[in-house]
Scaffold this motif. Structure first.
Motif, mmCIF file in Angstrom:
data_model
loop_
_atom_site.group_PDB
_atom_site.id
_atom_site.type_symbol
_atom_site.label_atom_id
_atom_site.label_comp_id
_atom_site.label_asym_id
_atom_site.label_seq_id
_atom_site.Cartn_x
_atom_site.Cartn_y
_atom_site.Cartn_z
ATOM 1 N N GLU A 38 0.812 -1.214 0.000
ATOM 2 C CA GLU A 38 0.000 0.000 0.000
ATOM 3 C C GLU A 38 0.847 1.266 0.000
ATOM 4 O O GLU A 38 0.305 2.374 0.030
ATOM 5 C CB GLU A 38 -0.910 0.014 1.235
ATOM 6 C CG GLU A 38 -1.900 -1.139 1.276
ATOM 7 C CD GLU A 38 -2.736 -1.123 2.543
ATOM 8 O OE1 GLU A 38 -2.548 -0.211 3.377
ATOM 9 O OE2 GLU A 38 -3.590 -2.024 2.709
ATOM 10 N N GLY A 39 2.141 1.106 -0.006
ATOM 11 C CA GLY A 39 3.019 2.270 0.059
ATOM 12 C C GLY A 39 4.216 2.104 -0.839
ATOM 13 O O GLY A 39 4.106 1.636 -1.974
ATOM 14 N N ARG A 269 4.200 4.590 3.888
ATOM 15 C CA ARG A 269 2.856 4.727 3.324
ATOM 16 C C ARG A 269 2.374 6.138 3.605
ATOM 17 O O ARG A 269 2.164 6.517 4.751
ATOM 18 C CB ARG A 269 1.879 3.720 3.934
ATOM 19 C CG ARG A 269 0.488 3.747 3.290
ATOM 20 C CD ARG A 269 -0.512 2.910 4.082
ATOM 21 N NE ARG A 269 -1.768 2.749 3.387
ATOM 22 C CZ ARG A 269 -2.749 3.673 3.354
ATOM 23 N NH1 ARG A 269 -2.591 4.828 3.997
ATOM 24 N NH2 ARG A 269 -3.873 3.428 2.689
ATOM 25 N N GLN A 273 0.136 9.621 -1.578
ATOM 26 C CA GLN A 273 0.734 8.873 -2.672
ATOM 27 C C GLN A 273 -0.216 8.720 -3.853
ATOM 28 O O GLN A 273 -1.366 8.315 -3.690
ATOM 29 C CB GLN A 273 1.178 7.486 -2.205
ATOM 30 C CG GLN A 273 2.494 7.491 -1.453
ATOM 31 C CD GLN A 273 2.968 6.092 -1.157
ATOM 32 O OE1 GLN A 273 2.861 5.655 -0.023
ATOM 33 N NE2 GLN A 273 3.498 5.395 -2.158
ATOM 34 N N ARG A 276 0.679 3.275 -5.426
ATOM 35 C CA ARG A 276 0.913 2.431 -4.263
ATOM 36 C C ARG A 276 1.516 1.098 -4.696
ATOM 37 O O ARG A 276 1.392 0.685 -5.847
ATOM 38 C CB ARG A 276 -0.381 2.220 -3.478
ATOM 39 C CG ARG A 276 -0.972 3.539 -2.967
ATOM 40 C CD ARG A 276 -1.995 3.355 -1.869
ATOM 41 N NE ARG A 276 -2.453 4.665 -1.388
ATOM 42 C CZ ARG A 276 -1.816 5.401 -0.495
ATOM 43 N NH1 ARG A 276 -0.682 4.945 0.037
ATOM 44 N NH2 ARG A 276 -2.285 6.572 -0.117
ATOM 45 N N ASP A 316 6.654 8.036 -5.286
ATOM 46 C CA ASP A 316 5.949 7.479 -6.433
ATOM 47 C C ASP A 316 6.876 7.085 -7.575
ATOM 48 O O ASP A 316 6.414 6.658 -8.629
ATOM 49 C CB ASP A 316 4.925 8.498 -6.970
ATOM 50 C CG ASP A 316 3.872 8.853 -5.950
ATOM 51 O OD1 ASP A 316 3.542 7.985 -5.127
ATOM 52 O OD2 ASP A 316 3.395 10.009 -5.959
#
Length: 449
Positions: A38-39, A269, A273, A276, A316
């Motif tokens: 998720e990050g 996270r 963002q 992901r 990112d």
């Protein structure tokens, strides 16, 4: 600008080779793996000093440990501490209106410059990370914004050995009976993966099995903390950071500036963002943690300078351009009697080490010297420990230079080869400039020794 909540999780001696998301199929880290999905997972993240207290001083100040004064351990008779004038992360966030809380390991000094509104005794929960996370519920549910510094004692070694096992491995804090409300995940000696820096023998496997168990308990604590954030409706509005203070508590890792000691897990996270589940090769250093947290909090302190930079702009990006090309490391002490100062420069391709005390034998931390894994070396006197010769590990030259692309285990020292003489000289000049800029007391060693 919205002031995000911030959770900074720091584990104790967790090497990157023992997380599922970093490629280990045996270690049980589902909650950290989920956080990475998720990050952003950093592939090139490094502590600056592979020793608990020194490393934590860097994390909480954004300055190298030789700059802030925490040259080694803060506890017991070691008695190192940061200078009284140092501005720390919790102090800066408190001034900006954040509630600040901590749970678990401190290993910082003096406590007066590390103010926290919330936090009990350091050993209140000891190795029970699930209970430690649950204790943060009321703090998290209260008013925003908050900063939580969550520090596990796992998977550090402890003072107990398992005498019923023929190899007498350290227990790594694993309880004789599971903690209330928790279930232990155990591992067999046969199933663990022995990394290249260790010798594959029964003693190493026995200790790795205990180490894996401690890591699994750490991961369950992370999972409970994430659930507490979700229950409070604050998970999506919180910057979450996970890292380890230094590498695994095994010889050839912790207290060394070889990659097993300083190349570490780093998972971030961020609420902002755009992408992901990203893996980035950007070079990150623990001097970046304080600037990153302050960036997320929208805090620009006056009159305070840092030796790192915020990593939020590269979250990112898998391979960001116009980012740094090198990171620096600084290790001087572990325990008071473990004097072996080193300074390093590491890029993606090369690592250069200056062993300032090179005429001395490399100094062992007490728990590593007495470990079952090293007792084999003392008993059998083998030529090699893992992929490295024992003699090369203990008796180090003034300079070490490694081509990490072709020699990831850092075995073939190029520093003494004629064709690399100019590179060595250039790295020496870079180190001198770094030392001067960061007010390193060991700068004078170039002139006087």
């Amino acid at each position: 600008m919205k002031k995000y909540n911030i959770v900074l999780m720091v584990s104790d001696d967790h090497g990157r080779e023992t997380l599922g998301c970093y490629g280990n199929p045996v270690a049980k880290t589902p909650n950290l793996d989920r956080l990475a999905s998720e990050g952003t997972m950093f592939q090139n993240a490094f502590c600056t000093s592979p020793s608990c207290a020194a490393s934590r001083s860097v994390i909480l100040t954004g300055t190298h440990n030789h700059t802030n004064g925490t040259y080694g351990h803060t506890h017991h008779y070691h008695h190192f501490s940061a200078f009284n004038w140092v501005k720390t992360l919790p102090a800066l966030l408190a001034e900006a209106g954040y509630r600040t809380g901590r749970v678990g390991k401190k290993h910082f000094a003096p406590e007066s410059i590390y103010p926290f509104d919330f936090g009990g005794e350091e050993r209140e929960f000891d190795r029970d990370d699930v209970a430690a996370s649950e204790s943060c519920r009321e703090f998290i549910e209260a008013d925003d914004p908050f900063f939580l510094y969550w520090c596990s004692f796992n998977p550090h070694r402890d003072g107990r050995t398992i005498d019923s096992h023929p190899c007498k491995p350290n227990s790594f804090g694993n309880p004789v009976e599971p903690f209330e409300g928790d279930v232990e995940e155990t591992f067999t000696d046969e199933e663990v993966i022995v990394p290249p820096f260790l010798t594959d023998n029964p003693e190493a496997r026995a200790e790795l099995a205990q180490y894996y168990q401690s890591i699994a308990r750490l991961d369950r604590g992370v999972g409970r903390l994430m659930q507490v954030l979700k229950d409070a409706g604050k998970y999506d509005d919180t910057l979450i950071i996970y890292l380890s203070d230094n590498g695994a508590a095994f010889p050839a890792s912790k207290t060394t500036l070889y990659d097993p000691g300083m190349r570490l897990p780093f998972i971030v996270r961020s609420p902002e963002q755009a992408r992901r589940g990203v893996s980035t090769d950007a070079l990150a250093s623990w001097v970046d943690i304080t600037p990153t947290v302050l960036d997320a909090a929208g805090v620009v302190p006056e009159g305070v300078s840092f030796q790192g930079r915020s990593i939020l702009p590269v979250l990112d990006q898998e391979s960001p351009e116009d980012w740094r090309e090198e990171i620096y490391g600084s290790h001087s002490f572990h325990e008071l009697t473990n004097y072996y100062p080193m300074r390093i420069i590491r890029s993606k391709k090369y690592k250069f080490i200056w062993n300032i005390a090179h005429p001395l034998d490399f100094s062992f931390a007490e728990d590593l010297w007495n470990s079952a894994t090293w007792e084999v070396v003392k008993r059998d006197k083998p030529e090699y420990f893992g992929v490295r010769k024992v003699d090369a590990y203990i008796k180090r030259p003034k300079f070490e230079l490694y081509d990490l692309e072709n020699d990831p285990d850092e075995i073939d020292n190029l520093a003494g080869k004629t064709e690399y003489a100019e590179m060595v000289e250039a790295y020496c000049e870079k180190l001198k400039a770094f030392q001067k800029e960061t007010k390193d007391p060991w700068l004078h060693k170039w002139e006087y020794e």
